[in-house]
Design a protein around this motif. Structure first.
Motif, PDB file in Angstrom:
ATOM      1  N   ASN A  51       0.825  -1.206   0.000  1.00  0.00           N
ATOM      2  CA  ASN A  51       0.000   0.000   0.000  1.00  0.00           C
ATOM      3  C   ASN A  51       0.861   1.259   0.000  1.00  0.00           C
ATOM      4  O   ASN A  51       2.062   1.221   0.266  1.00  0.00           O
ATOM      5  N   LEU A  52       0.229   2.361  -0.247  1.00  0.00           N
ATOM      6  CA  LEU A  52       0.897   3.650  -0.275  1.00  0.00           C
ATOM      7  C   LEU A  52       1.534   3.947   1.072  1.00  0.00           C
ATOM      8  O   LEU A  52       0.906   3.810   2.119  1.00  0.00           O
ATOM      9  N   CYS A  53       2.801   4.325   1.035  1.00  0.00           N
ATOM     10  CA  CYS A  53       3.532   4.664   2.249  1.00  0.00           C
ATOM     11  C   CYS A  53       4.076   6.085   2.082  1.00  0.00           C
ATOM     12  O   CYS A  53       4.860   6.362   1.180  1.00  0.00           O
ATOM     13  N   LEU A  54       3.642   6.993   2.939  1.00  0.00           N
ATOM     14  CA  LEU A  54       4.034   8.389   2.864  1.00  0.00           C
ATOM     15  C   LEU A  54       4.857   8.738   4.097  1.00  0.00           C
ATOM     16  O   LEU A  54       4.433   8.505   5.225  1.00  0.00           O
ATOM     17  N   SER A  55       6.047   9.291   3.870  1.00  0.00           N
ATOM     18  CA  SER A  55       6.935   9.680   4.969  1.00  0.00           C
ATOM     19  C   SER A  55       7.297  11.151   4.819  1.00  0.00           C
ATOM     20  O   SER A  55       7.615  11.615   3.730  1.00  0.00           O
ATOM     21  N   VAL A  56       7.260  11.882   5.905  1.00  0.00           N
ATOM     22  CA  VAL A  56       7.652  13.284   5.924  1.00  0.00           C
ATOM     23  C   VAL A  56       8.668  13.451   7.046  1.00  0.00           C
ATOM     24  O   VAL A  56       8.471  12.959   8.156  1.00  0.00           O
ATOM     25  N   GLY A  57       9.784  14.114   6.756  1.00  0.00           N
ATOM     26  CA  GLY A  57      10.789  14.276   7.793  1.00  0.00           C
ATOM     27  C   GLY A  57      11.908  15.213   7.376  1.00  0.00           C
ATOM     28  O   GLY A  57      11.866  15.843   6.333  1.00  0.00           O
ATOM     29  N   PHE A  58      12.903  15.269   8.244  1.00  0.00           N
ATOM     30  CA  PHE A  58      14.065  16.126   8.021  1.00  0.00           C
ATOM     31  C   PHE A  58      15.256  15.269   7.614  1.00  0.00           C
ATOM     32  O   PHE A  58      15.449  14.177   8.128  1.00  0.00           O
ATOM     33  N   ILE A  59      16.073  15.781   6.698  1.00  0.00           N
ATOM     34  CA  ILE A  59      17.299  15.115   6.280  1.00  0.00           C
ATOM     35  C   ILE A  59      18.440  16.114   6.420  1.00  0.00           C
ATOM     36  O   ILE A  59      18.332  17.256   5.979  1.00  0.00           O
ATOM     37  N   ASN A  60      19.526  15.664   7.044  1.00  0.00           N
ATOM     38  CA  ASN A  60      20.728  16.479   7.232  1.00  0.00           C
ATOM     39  C   ASN A  60      20.389  17.822   7.896  1.00  0.00           C
ATOM     40  O   ASN A  60      19.884  17.851   9.000  1.00  0.00           O
ATOM     41  N   ASP A  61      20.627  18.935   7.220  1.00  0.00           N
ATOM     42  CA  ASP A  61      20.396  20.250   7.837  1.00  0.00           C
ATOM     43  C   ASP A  61      19.048  20.856   7.422  1.00  0.00           C
ATOM     44  O   ASP A  61      18.874  22.078   7.469  1.00  0.00           O
ATOM     45  N   ASP A  62      18.086  20.021   7.046  1.00  0.00           N
ATOM     46  CA  ASP A  62      16.760  20.518   6.664  1.00  0.00           C
ATOM     47  C   ASP A  62      16.080  21.277   7.792  1.00  0.00           C
ATOM     48  O   ASP A  62      15.386  22.261   7.556  1.00  0.00           O
ATOM     49  N   PHE A  63      16.268  20.817   9.048  1.00  0.00           N
ATOM     50  CA  PHE A  63      15.614  21.472  10.184  1.00  0.00           C
ATOM     51  C   PHE A  63      16.090  22.915  10.306  1.00  0.00           C
ATOM     52  O   PHE A  63      15.304  23.840  10.482  1.00  0.00           O
ATOM     53  N   LYS A  64      17.398  23.092  10.154  1.00  0.00           N
ATOM     54  CA  LYS A  64      17.982  24.429  10.239  1.00  0.00           C
ATOM     55  C   LYS A  64      17.493  25.318   9.092  1.00  0.00           C
ATOM     56  O   LYS A  64      17.287  26.514   9.271  1.00  0.00           O
ATOM     57  N   LEU A  65      17.269  24.733   7.924  1.00  0.00           N
ATOM     58  CA  LEU A  65      16.825  25.490   6.754  1.00  0.00           C
ATOM     59  C   LEU A  65      15.312  25.644   6.689  1.00  0.00           C
ATOM     60  O   LEU A  65      14.793  26.341   5.827  1.00  0.00           O
ATOM     61  N   GLY A  66      14.608  24.978   7.597  1.00  0.00           N
ATOM     62  CA  GLY A  66      13.143  25.060   7.596  1.00  0.00           C
ATOM     63  C   GLY A  66      12.504  24.279   6.453  1.00  0.00           C
ATOM     64  O   GLY A  66      11.459  24.673   5.942  1.00  0.00           O
ATOM     65  N   GLN A  67      13.153  23.183   6.058  1.00  0.00           N
ATOM     66  CA  GLN A  67      12.633  22.373   4.956  1.00  0.00           C
ATOM     67  C   GLN A  67      12.270  20.976   5.454  1.00  0.00           C
ATOM     68  O   GLN A  67      12.869  20.476   6.407  1.00  0.00           O
ATOM     69  N   GLN A  68      11.320  20.370   4.808  1.00  0.00           N
ATOM     70  CA  GLN A  68      10.989  18.982   5.079  1.00  0.00           C
ATOM     71  C   GLN A  68      11.000  18.227   3.764  1.00  0.00           C
ATOM     72  O   GLN A  68      10.688  18.772   2.707  1.00  0.00           O
TER      73      GLN A  68
END
Length: 143
Positions: free
Chosen positions: A102-119
């Motif tokens: 089934n469809l598996c959706l993941s959202v999270g931070f990679i490397n310095d994404d948290f600092k850059l405000g990106q997911q």
């Protein structure tokens, strides 16, 4: 998949080869073809650009080109299909899509994404194309 009927283009127009593939699906495969999958380059260069000796486009005026159809079949031009090959068959009745995961959706931070405000978003699904009657399909080669 094994069991798909072959048809090799002889000294005939590409339009006739599609009809002969349809004939094999109807008479040998005992199915009604409803679509054709054709390499996009072949579709545009060999079918859409085909002209009469007078220079008139066989499949219609380019500025009035309607739906993508050939002999009443829906045509799916794609780069995935091998150049010079078309697959004619009864897709609606004798093929299906099996969902293996089934469809598996993941959202999270990679490397310095948290600092850059990106997911980052990752979506995955495992599927398989099934053919219930291989003889209901014909591979037309040599286009």
């Amino acid at each position: 998949r094994s069991g798909v009927q072959p048809y090799a283009l002889a000294a005939e127009p590409v339009f006739d080869a599609i009809v002969k593939g349809m004939d094999k699906v109807i008479n040998t495969g005992q199915a009604l073809p409803d679509a054709a999958v054709i390499n996009a380059s072949d579709w545009w260069k060999k079918f859409r650009l085909a002209r009469t000796p007078d220079g008139i486009y066989i499949l219609g005026n380019p500025n009035e080109a309607g739906p993508t159809q050939l002999w009443g079949l829906k045509v799916a031009p794609t780069q995935v299909q091998t150049v010079g090959t078309a697959l004619v068959g009864s897709f609606a009745q004798y093929s299906g899509l099996a969902i293996k995961k089934n469809l598996c959706l993941s959202v999270g931070f990679i490397n310095d994404d948290f600092k850059l405000g990106q997911q980052s978003i990752r979506c995955e699904m495992r599927v398989a194309l099934q053919s219930y009657r291989p003889a209901a399909f014909c591979s037309v080669t040599g286009l």
